[in-house]
Design a protein around this motif. Structure first.
Motif, mmCIF file in Angstrom:
data_model
loop_
_atom_site.group_PDB
_atom_site.id
_atom_site.type_symbol
_atom_site.label_atom_id
_atom_site.label_comp_id
_atom_site.label_asym_id
_atom_site.label_seq_id
_atom_site.Cartn_x
_atom_site.Cartn_y
_atom_site.Cartn_z
ATOM 1 N N ASN A 1 91.930 34.077 -10.057
ATOM 2 C CA ASN A 1 92.225 32.973 -9.145
ATOM 3 C C ASN A 1 93.153 33.489 -8.071
ATOM 4 O O ASN A 1 94.172 34.117 -8.353
ATOM 5 C CB ASN A 1 92.892 31.812 -9.884
ATOM 6 N N GLY A 2 92.804 33.229 -6.835
ATOM 7 C CA GLY A 2 93.617 33.681 -5.711
ATOM 8 C C GLY A 2 93.732 32.592 -4.678
ATOM 9 O O GLY A 2 93.460 31.409 -4.941
ATOM 10 N N GLU A 3 94.123 32.962 -3.468
ATOM 11 C CA GLU A 3 94.314 31.992 -2.393
ATOM 12 C C GLU A 3 93.003 31.319 -1.992
ATOM 13 O O GLU A 3 93.002 30.166 -1.568
ATOM 14 C CB GLU A 3 94.931 32.685 -1.187
ATOM 15 N N ALA A 4 91.900 32.030 -2.094
ATOM 16 C CA ALA A 4 90.599 31.479 -1.707
ATOM 17 C C ALA A 4 89.819 30.985 -2.916
ATOM 18 O O ALA A 4 88.607 30.851 -2.859
ATOM 19 C CB ALA A 4 89.802 32.524 -0.953
ATOM 20 N N GLY A 5 90.482 30.714 -4.039
ATOM 21 C CA GLY A 5 89.803 30.226 -5.227
ATOM 22 C C GLY A 5 89.435 31.358 -6.164
ATOM 23 O O GLY A 5 89.810 32.510 -5.954
ATOM 24 N N PHE A 6 88.714 31.002 -7.220
ATOM 25 C CA PHE A 6 88.326 32.003 -8.219
ATOM 26 C C PHE A 6 87.239 32.893 -7.641
ATOM 27 O O PHE A 6 86.273 32.422 -7.053
ATOM 28 C CB PHE A 6 87.816 31.316 -9.491
ATOM 29 N N GLY A 7 87.409 34.198 -7.781
ATOM 30 C CA GLY A 7 86.413 35.133 -7.293
ATOM 31 C C GLY A 7 86.850 36.559 -7.495
ATOM 32 O O GLY A 7 87.799 36.840 -8.230
ATOM 33 N N LEU A 8 86.172 37.463 -6.837
ATOM 34 C CA LEU A 8 86.454 38.889 -6.943
ATOM 35 C C LEU A 8 87.423 39.275 -5.831
ATOM 36 O O LEU A 8 87.130 39.113 -4.654
ATOM 37 C CB LEU A 8 85.153 39.685 -6.827
ATOM 38 N N TYR A 9 88.570 39.781 -6.231
ATOM 39 C CA TYR A 9 89.616 40.154 -5.278
ATOM 40 C C TYR A 9 89.881 41.642 -5.345
ATOM 41 O O TYR A 9 89.820 42.257 -6.409
ATOM 42 C CB TYR A 9 90.911 39.391 -5.584
ATOM 43 N N SER A 10 90.223 42.219 -4.175
ATOM 44 C CA SER A 10 90.596 43.631 -4.125
ATOM 45 C C SER A 10 92.041 43.776 -4.569
ATOM 46 O O SER A 10 92.757 42.796 -4.774
ATOM 47 C CB SER A 10 90.424 44.170 -2.708
ATOM 48 N N SER A 11 92.472 45.018 -4.707
ATOM 49 C CA SER A 11 93.855 45.248 -5.122
ATOM 50 C C SER A 11 94.839 44.786 -4.051
ATOM 51 O O SER A 11 96.007 44.530 -4.342
ATOM 52 C CB SER A 11 94.068 46.730 -5.437
ATOM 53 N N GLY A 12 94.380 44.638 -2.808
ATOM 54 C CA GLY A 12 95.238 44.157 -1.726
ATOM 55 C C GLY A 12 95.309 42.642 -1.648
ATOM 56 O O GLY A 12 96.021 42.097 -0.808
ATOM 57 N N GLY A 13 94.584 41.925 -2.494
ATOM 58 C CA GLY A 13 94.635 40.469 -2.509
ATOM 59 C C GLY A 13 93.601 39.789 -1.643
ATOM 60 O O GLY A 13 93.652 38.572 -1.454
ATOM 61 N N HIS A 14 92.634 40.521 -1.096
ATOM 62 C CA HIS A 14 91.596 39.930 -0.257
ATOM 63 C C HIS A 14 90.357 39.653 -1.096
ATOM 64 O O HIS A 14 89.963 40.457 -1.926
ATOM 65 C CB HIS A 14 91.233 40.877 0.889
ATOM 66 N N ARG A 15 89.760 38.493 -0.840
ATOM 67 C CA ARG A 15 88.540 38.142 -1.583
ATOM 68 C C ARG A 15 87.378 38.965 -1.073
ATOM 69 O O ARG A 15 87.146 39.061 0.124
ATOM 70 C CB ARG A 15 88.244 36.652 -1.437
#
Length: 125
Positions: free
Chosen positions: A99-113
């Motif tokens: 879970n990140g800022e743009a919702g649940f998904g695949l994120y890079s180590s830098g925090g980008h979806r």
């Protein structure tokens, strides 16, 4: 105890194949006699029947070989499609589902979806 013998499936199948074979031989003999009645020598009629059988078998092998080629091409295409090099190459070992800022998904180590998503999707948390 029942004294009547029962015919097995294998025996019924064998008898049916035998009846079919006898019918085929009778038909072949009928065609041979018809050719002889039309003036074709008996040896010529037999040769004509054998040539017809040979052509039929050759056509069956020809069609079967093309079916086999198409089947093998399908297997190769499926194998190549499954082993394509571009389907997950953009994701690295540090990428993770979370879970990140743009919702649940695949994120890079830098925090980008990384995975494609629609930010206006009501099911995207």
């Amino acid at each position: 105890m029942n004294t009547t013998t029962r015919t097995s499936t294998a025996e019924r199948l064998g008898r049916a194949i035998g009846r079919g074979w006898r019918a085929y031989v009778r038909g072949e003999r009928r065609v041979s006699n018809w050719l002889v009645s039309k003036g074709v020598p008996r040896a010529g009629g037999a040769a004509l029947l054998w040539a017809t059988k040979l052509i039929a078998v050759a056509l069956l092998f020809y069609v079967a070989s093309w079916i086999a080629v198409l089947f093998l091409l399908g297997i190769v295409a499926a194998w190549l499609g499954g082993n394509s090099a571009d389907h997950d190459d953009r994701w690295t070992q540090q990428d993770e589902l979370r879970n990140g800022e743009a919702g649940f998904g695949l994120y890079s180590s830098g925090g980008h979806r990384i995975d494609p998503h629609d930010p206006n999707d009501p099911f995207n948390d």
